[in-house]
Design a protein around this motif. Sequence first.
Motif, PDB file in Angstrom:
ATOM      1  N   MET A 160       5.042  20.371  10.637  1.00 44.92           N
ATOM      2  CA  MET A 160       4.341  19.129  10.995  1.00 44.92           C
ATOM      3  C   MET A 160       3.355  19.383  12.123  1.00 44.92           C
ATOM      4  SD  MET A 160       6.773  15.825  10.438  1.00 44.92           S
ATOM      5  CE  MET A 160       7.682  16.050  11.949  1.00 44.92           C
ATOM      6  N   LEU A 161       3.722  20.286  13.037  1.00 43.40           N
ATOM      7  CA  LEU A 161       2.805  20.626  14.131  1.00 43.40           C
ATOM      8  C   LEU A 161       1.678  21.543  13.662  1.00 43.40           C
ATOM      9  CD1 LEU A 161       5.333  21.284  17.037  1.00 43.40           C
ATOM     10  CD2 LEU A 161       3.628  19.455  16.931  1.00 43.40           C
ATOM     11  N   ASP A 162       1.977  22.318  12.637  1.00 41.10           N
ATOM     12  CA  ASP A 162       1.063  23.404  12.264  1.00 41.10           C
ATOM     13  C   ASP A 162       0.151  23.083  11.084  1.00 41.10           C
ATOM     14  OD1 ASP A 162       0.394  26.203  12.788  1.00 41.10           O
ATOM     15  OD2 ASP A 162       1.145  26.558  10.753  1.00 41.10           O
ATOM     16  N   SER A 163       0.561  22.141  10.215  1.00 42.25           N
ATOM     17  CA  SER A 163      -0.159  22.061   8.929  1.00 42.25           C
ATOM     18  C   SER A 163      -0.850  20.727   8.667  1.00 42.25           C
ATOM     19  CB  SER A 163       0.818  22.353   7.782  1.00 42.25           C
ATOM     20  OG  SER A 163       1.705  21.264   7.594  1.00 42.25           O
ATOM     21  N   ILE A 164      -0.730  19.754   9.537  1.00 38.57           N
ATOM     22  CA  ILE A 164      -1.295  18.435   9.211  1.00 38.57           C
ATOM     23  C   ILE A 164      -2.685  18.255   9.806  1.00 38.57           C
ATOM     24  CG2 ILE A 164      -0.966  15.929   9.372  1.00 38.57           C
ATOM     25  CD1 ILE A 164       2.089  16.529   9.240  1.00 38.57           C
ATOM     26  N   VAL A 165      -2.791  18.409  11.108  1.00 36.60           N
ATOM     27  CA  VAL A 165      -4.131  18.456  11.713  1.00 36.60           C
ATOM     28  C   VAL A 165      -4.188  19.710  12.578  1.00 36.60           C
ATOM     29  CG1 VAL A 165      -4.358  15.918  11.771  1.00 36.60           C
ATOM     30  CG2 VAL A 165      -3.630  17.131  13.815  1.00 36.60           C
ATOM     31  N   LYS A 166      -5.393  20.188  12.814  1.00 34.29           N
ATOM     32  CA  LYS A 166      -5.555  21.362  13.668  1.00 34.29           C
ATOM     33  C   LYS A 166      -5.493  20.890  15.126  1.00 34.29           C
ATOM     34  CE  LYS A 166      -7.190  25.521  14.954  1.00 34.29           C
ATOM     35  NZ  LYS A 166      -6.147  25.509  15.996  1.00 34.29           N
ATOM     36  N   LEU A 167      -4.358  21.169  15.758  1.00 33.31           N
ATOM     37  CA  LEU A 167      -4.186  20.744  17.153  1.00 33.31           C
ATOM     38  C   LEU A 167      -4.735  21.805  18.107  1.00 33.31           C
ATOM     39  CD1 LEU A 167      -0.489  19.463  16.947  1.00 33.31           C
ATOM     40  CD2 LEU A 167      -2.510  18.032  17.270  1.00 33.31           C
ATOM     41  N   ASN A 168      -5.205  21.332  19.231  1.00 29.13           N
ATOM     42  CA  ASN A 168      -5.679  22.236  20.282  1.00 29.13           C
ATOM     43  C   ASN A 168      -4.780  22.111  21.505  1.00 29.13           C
ATOM     44  OD1 ASN A 168      -8.108  22.940  18.803  1.00 29.13           O
ATOM     45  ND2 ASN A 168      -8.776  20.850  19.248  1.00 29.13           N
ATOM     46  N   LEU A 288      -5.843  -1.350  11.810  1.00 30.51           N
ATOM     47  CA  LEU A 288      -5.612   0.032  12.263  1.00 30.51           C
ATOM     48  C   LEU A 288      -6.263   1.016  11.305  1.00 30.51           C
ATOM     49  CD1 LEU A 288      -1.779  -0.022  13.115  1.00 30.51           C
ATOM     50  CD2 LEU A 288      -3.708  -0.504  14.627  1.00 30.51           C
ATOM     51  N   LEU A 289      -6.137   0.727  10.005  1.00 30.98           N
ATOM     52  CA  LEU A 289      -6.701   1.632   8.997  1.00 30.98           C
ATOM     53  C   LEU A 289      -8.223   1.604   9.031  1.00 30.98           C
ATOM     54  CD1 LEU A 289      -4.461   0.659   5.937  1.00 30.98           C
ATOM     55  CD2 LEU A 289      -4.159   2.628   7.442  1.00 30.98           C
ATOM     56  N   ILE A 290      -8.763   0.390   9.080  1.00 32.20           N
ATOM     57  CA  ILE A 290     -10.217   0.258   8.955  1.00 32.20           C
ATOM     58  C   ILE A 290     -10.910   0.554  10.286  1.00 32.20           C
ATOM     59  CG2 ILE A 290     -12.119  -1.280   8.364  1.00 32.20           C
ATOM     60  CD1 ILE A 290     -10.398  -2.798   6.516  1.00 32.20           C
ATOM     61  N   PHE A 291     -10.584  -0.222  11.299  1.00 29.43           N
ATOM     62  CA  PHE A 291     -11.379  -0.143  12.529  1.00 29.43           C
ATOM     63  C   PHE A 291     -10.972   1.031  13.418  1.00 29.43           C
ATOM     64  CE2 PHE A 291     -11.216  -4.903  11.690  1.00 29.43           C
ATOM     65  CZ  PHE A 291     -12.345  -4.862  10.895  1.00 29.43           C
ATOM     66  N   LYS A 292      -9.677   1.386  13.405  1.00 26.76           N
ATOM     67  CA  LYS A 292      -9.233   2.508  14.243  1.00 26.76           C
ATOM     68  C   LYS A 292      -9.156   3.817  13.468  1.00 26.76           C
ATOM     69  CE  LYS A 292      -6.330   1.557  17.769  1.00 26.76           C
ATOM     70  NZ  LYS A 292      -5.014   1.190  18.358  1.00 26.76           N
ATOM     71  N   ASP A 293      -9.370   3.735  12.172  1.00 23.33           N
ATOM     72  CA  ASP A 293      -9.372   4.937  11.334  1.00 23.33           C
ATOM     73  C   ASP A 293      -8.067   5.739  11.457  1.00 23.33           C
ATOM     74  OD1 ASP A 293     -10.365   6.617   9.412  1.00 23.33           O
ATOM     75  OD2 ASP A 293     -11.663   7.751  10.753  1.00 23.33           O
ATOM     76  N   ILE A 294      -6.952   5.011  11.580  1.00 23.31           N
ATOM     77  CA  ILE A 294      -5.642   5.658  11.555  1.00 23.31           C
ATOM     78  C   ILE A 294      -5.341   6.058  10.112  1.00 23.31           C
ATOM     79  CG2 ILE A 294      -3.149   5.298  11.970  1.00 23.31           C
ATOM     80  CD1 ILE A 294      -4.776   5.078  14.562  1.00 23.31           C
ATOM     81  N   LYS A 295      -4.882   7.256   9.926  1.00 28.03           N
ATOM     82  CA  LYS A 295      -4.467   7.697   8.586  1.00 28.03           C
ATOM     83  C   LYS A 295      -2.953   7.730   8.553  1.00 28.03           C
ATOM     84  CE  LYS A 295      -8.494  10.244   7.061  1.00 28.03           C
ATOM     85  NZ  LYS A 295      -9.411   9.619   8.041  1.00 28.03           N
ATOM     86  N   VAL A 296      -2.389   7.246   7.462  1.00 26.78           N
ATOM     87  CA  VAL A 296      -0.932   7.193   7.331  1.00 26.78           C
ATOM     88  C   VAL A 296      -0.532   8.114   6.186  1.00 26.78           C
ATOM     89  CG1 VAL A 296       1.046   5.699   6.835  1.00 26.78           C
ATOM     90  CG2 VAL A 296      -0.877   4.814   8.169  1.00 26.78           C
ATOM     91  N   CYS A 297       0.363   9.040   6.464  1.00 30.62           N
ATOM     92  CA  CYS A 297       0.803   9.928   5.396  1.00 30.62           C
ATOM     93  C   CYS A 297       2.266  10.280   5.604  1.00 30.62           C
ATOM     94  CB  CYS A 297      -0.078  11.181   5.342  1.00 30.62           C
ATOM     95  SG  CYS A 297      -0.036  12.173   6.824  1.00 30.62           S
ATOM     96  N   GLY A 298       2.808  11.035   4.696  1.00 27.66           N
ATOM     97  CA  GLY A 298       4.185  11.470   4.816  1.00 27.66           C
ATOM     98  C   GLY A 298       4.247  12.982   4.917  1.00 27.66           C
ATOM     99  N   PHE A 299       5.353  13.467   5.429  1.00 24.88           N
ATOM    100  CA  PHE A 299       5.574  14.912   5.354  1.00 24.88           C
ATOM    101  C   PHE A 299       6.909  15.143   4.679  1.00 24.88           C
ATOM    102  CE2 PHE A 299       7.347  18.937   6.578  1.00 24.88           C
ATOM    103  CZ  PHE A 299       6.288  19.787   6.301  1.00 24.88           C
ATOM    104  N   TRP A 300       6.868  15.945   3.644  1.00 28.21           N
ATOM    105  CA  TRP A 300       8.104  16.289   2.947  1.00 28.21           C
ATOM    106  C   TRP A 300       8.137  17.798   2.784  1.00 28.21           C
ATOM    107  CZ3 TRP A 300       9.673  15.582  -2.816  1.00 28.21           C
ATOM    108  CH2 TRP A 300      11.073  15.604  -2.918  1.00 28.21           C
ATOM    109  N   LEU A 301       9.124  18.381   3.428  1.00 27.69           N
ATOM    110  CA  LEU A 301       9.259  19.831   3.435  1.00 27.69           C
ATOM    111  C   LEU A 301       9.356  20.400   2.014  1.00 27.69           C
ATOM    112  CD1 LEU A 301       9.647  22.174   5.408  1.00 27.69           C
ATOM    113  CD2 LEU A 301      12.103  21.806   5.247  1.00 27.69           C
ATOM    114  N   THR A 302      10.005  19.656   1.139  1.00 26.29           N
ATOM    115  CA  THR A 302      10.170  20.137  -0.242  1.00 26.29           C
ATOM    116  C   THR A 302       8.814  20.424  -0.892  1.00 26.29           C
ATOM    117  OG1 THR A 302      12.208  18.899  -0.360  1.00 26.29           O
ATOM    118  CG2 THR A 302      11.257  19.575  -2.461  1.00 26.29           C
ATOM    119  N   HIS A 303       7.826  19.527  -0.634  1.00 27.79           N
ATOM    120  CA  HIS A 303       6.483  19.809  -1.158  1.00 27.79           C
ATOM    121  C   HIS A 303       5.965  21.137  -0.612  1.00 27.79           C
ATOM    122  CE1 HIS A 303       5.338  15.345  -2.018  1.00 27.79           C
ATOM    123  NE2 HIS A 303       5.763  15.938  -3.110  1.00 27.79           N
ATOM    124  N   TRP A 304       6.146  21.329   0.675  1.00 24.01           N
ATOM    125  CA  TRP A 304       5.616  22.544   1.285  1.00 24.01           C
ATOM    126  C   TRP A 304       6.283  23.784   0.693  1.00 24.01           C
ATOM    127  CZ3 TRP A 304       6.870  26.923   3.926  1.00 24.01           C
ATOM    128  CH2 TRP A 304       5.793  27.622   4.498  1.00 24.01           C
TER     129      TRP A 304
END
Lengths: 370, 370
Positions: A160-168, A288-304
């Motif tokens: 979750m830390l490594d594969s969803i967004v590129k963190l700095n 939140l979705l429109i004006f703040k451009d928050i993206k909502v997703c799930g993480f499921w290890l099985t997919h990975w």
Amino acid sequence: MESKRVGKYIVFSKRGEPKQVLETHDVEIKPVSPKKVMVEIMYAPINPSDLLQIKGEYPNFKKRAQLTTTSAKSVEGHVAGHEGVGRIVEIGSEANAKDKLGEKIEVGDWILPRSMGTVGTWATHIELSPSDVIVIKNKKGLTPAKVGSVVVNGATAYLMLDSIVKLNPGDYIIQNGANSGVGQLVIQLAKLWGFRTINIIREHKNGNNETEVYLKKLGADIIIKEHELESAETKKIIKNLPGPLRLAFDCVSGPAAASLARILPNRCVFVNYGMMSGVNSIAVDVPLLIFKDIKVCGFWLTHWYRENSLEDWLKVWNHLFDLLREDRIVAQLAEPFNMFDLESKSSFQSRLLDAIYSPKKAALVFTSKL
Amino acid sequence: MESKRVGKYIVFSKRGEPKQVLETHDVEIKPVSPKKVMVEIMYAPINPSDLLQIKGEYPNFKKRAQLTTTSAKSVEGHVAGHEGVGRIVEIGSEANAKDKLGEKIEVGDWILPRSMGTVGTWATHIELSPSDVIVIKNKKGLTPAKVGSVVVNGATAYLMLDSIVKLNPGDYIIQNGANSGVGQLVIQLAKLWGFRTINIIREHKNGNNETEVYLKKLGADIIIKEHELESAETKKIIKNLPGPLRLAFDCVSGPAAASLARILPNRCVFVNYGMMSGVNSIAVDVPLLIFKDIKVCGFWLTHWYRENSLEDWLKVWNHLFDLLREDRIVAQLAEPFNMFDLESKSSFQSRLLDAIYSPKKAALVFTSKL
């Protein structure tokens, strides 16, 4: 005359509340099949996904097992448990004694079952094909408890830390359920990698701050009580962070998740990976979705795991094993429930339910021979 | 003695339901300021975002205007309206008569106001800096109604198809509010670009299928009635599509949005861009996020305009203008409400409210001199 080997299996034949549907069965363990290896499970954590599976809120990939109990009763059902670390106790006479990666398999080796979900780990013994195990040749610095939290919770936190967004370095992550197995590892890995964490925890009834002290020790930067999440104070903290808040991890779902989403800054990615509140939906405010451009997703290890190669799995696992060996991270805190050294079936069953309904993270330990 | 020019302004000083807060004022239009150009608005569509702004559910960027009415009353408030096409009627004596792109500005030119949101288009006259207009030099094949639906609805449809996921010919898109201004353009652009559309519409009370026939004519591949969305029949359609369903567009929000999310296949991206139901949240089922890997996000054109250059805007606009000129797409159907040729202030106000509360898409037309 040789004494019979009797194993314990924790099985559910229908879905429902664990205390209503989980059955424990004594099964005679026959000598290993010629092409298989026999594994004794040493340590199996109780993860939220195990309980969701039993309750029927989790996709089911597991094959149903056919067991014949010592009382000659035939049982068909799923062996529970997604994660566990085992030990090779017997190798079939015709077995290719190499694991999937070509490592030699020897009696006494520690192994991880390779397939996620098709094998239930809540059992004393499981018979596997050599190609379905991964041998951990270098046990140095490891314990079953360390190994036993890498494949599910460790990998979830890592990915979750490594594969969803590129963190700095300097970026912030916010998470609820910060005291969960994944939460503890998120805090530690984030610290190691230069990210900072905001951690939401529940207020203890007796007001003690044991959890807070522990998470701070793990490296938590900021701790917020769940009921203070939407307070002016919290909003001020979020507004004045010295770095960008880029990711939110939610393992609670329901109203707590909606609250978490509400305090996020523009462009933050909201990731759900669990339903600890038992509520299986999140009311997302459209602004939140429109004006703040928050993206909502799930993480499921099985997919990975499905979409990546065994070599990629091993990169993550070995990185975590090394960090655990060197004590650069510690395994999730889990109370071990000793499932050996019990006399009657009923005491096994009641200890199992104690473990499952423990308010603390728990793990099943099936052997004293560690 | 010269007769005075009197303009109409549609203003709101506080937020609320349009019929309660919208005021129309007569204002004397003075000769243009030396460095400005005077624009007469020809055509301004009524978009859902205009109404959200009046209601206070939309971020507010507009400057408040100070107006002095013909009865010498001073009025302060926001001029409503996000979109419109105007005509240059006067150029200031010291104005640099070139638009932002260096095009010469001449009386009679059609223009689009460049800034989104700071200028209200629901007025007969607006005075702008030359750098705040974009001249449409080539009017051939265009009408105010065509030009007047490009900047908001046309660009939204275009960019939602073009910028969220990389679609391939044969891919499917599903949308609710398929009969909306954006919906009509999504159908047509998808058809042109080789994508296929599943379109959710409401059942007409009288059971007629006018909308269905019209959307089919525009190129809609599949039409589903809103109340049949979660039926076995619909699920079968979705399951047996000959191409992947990759994107869902939701402009309704609330329960209709939750239903739409529920029927999506794995990996589909759910995009909300409106709240036509008046409900401003969506209950997202967590298993969709985790197990089906549905991603939920919003699309807001204002973000896109902010983050891209005027040259990028023009690429999109000019592409749409060309398609409209060549009749490869048609402008959204909108009933024009003629706001000129009215005698009293009250009739202007009542016609405005008729337009706003029209069950059909409506547009305000402020001049007969097209």
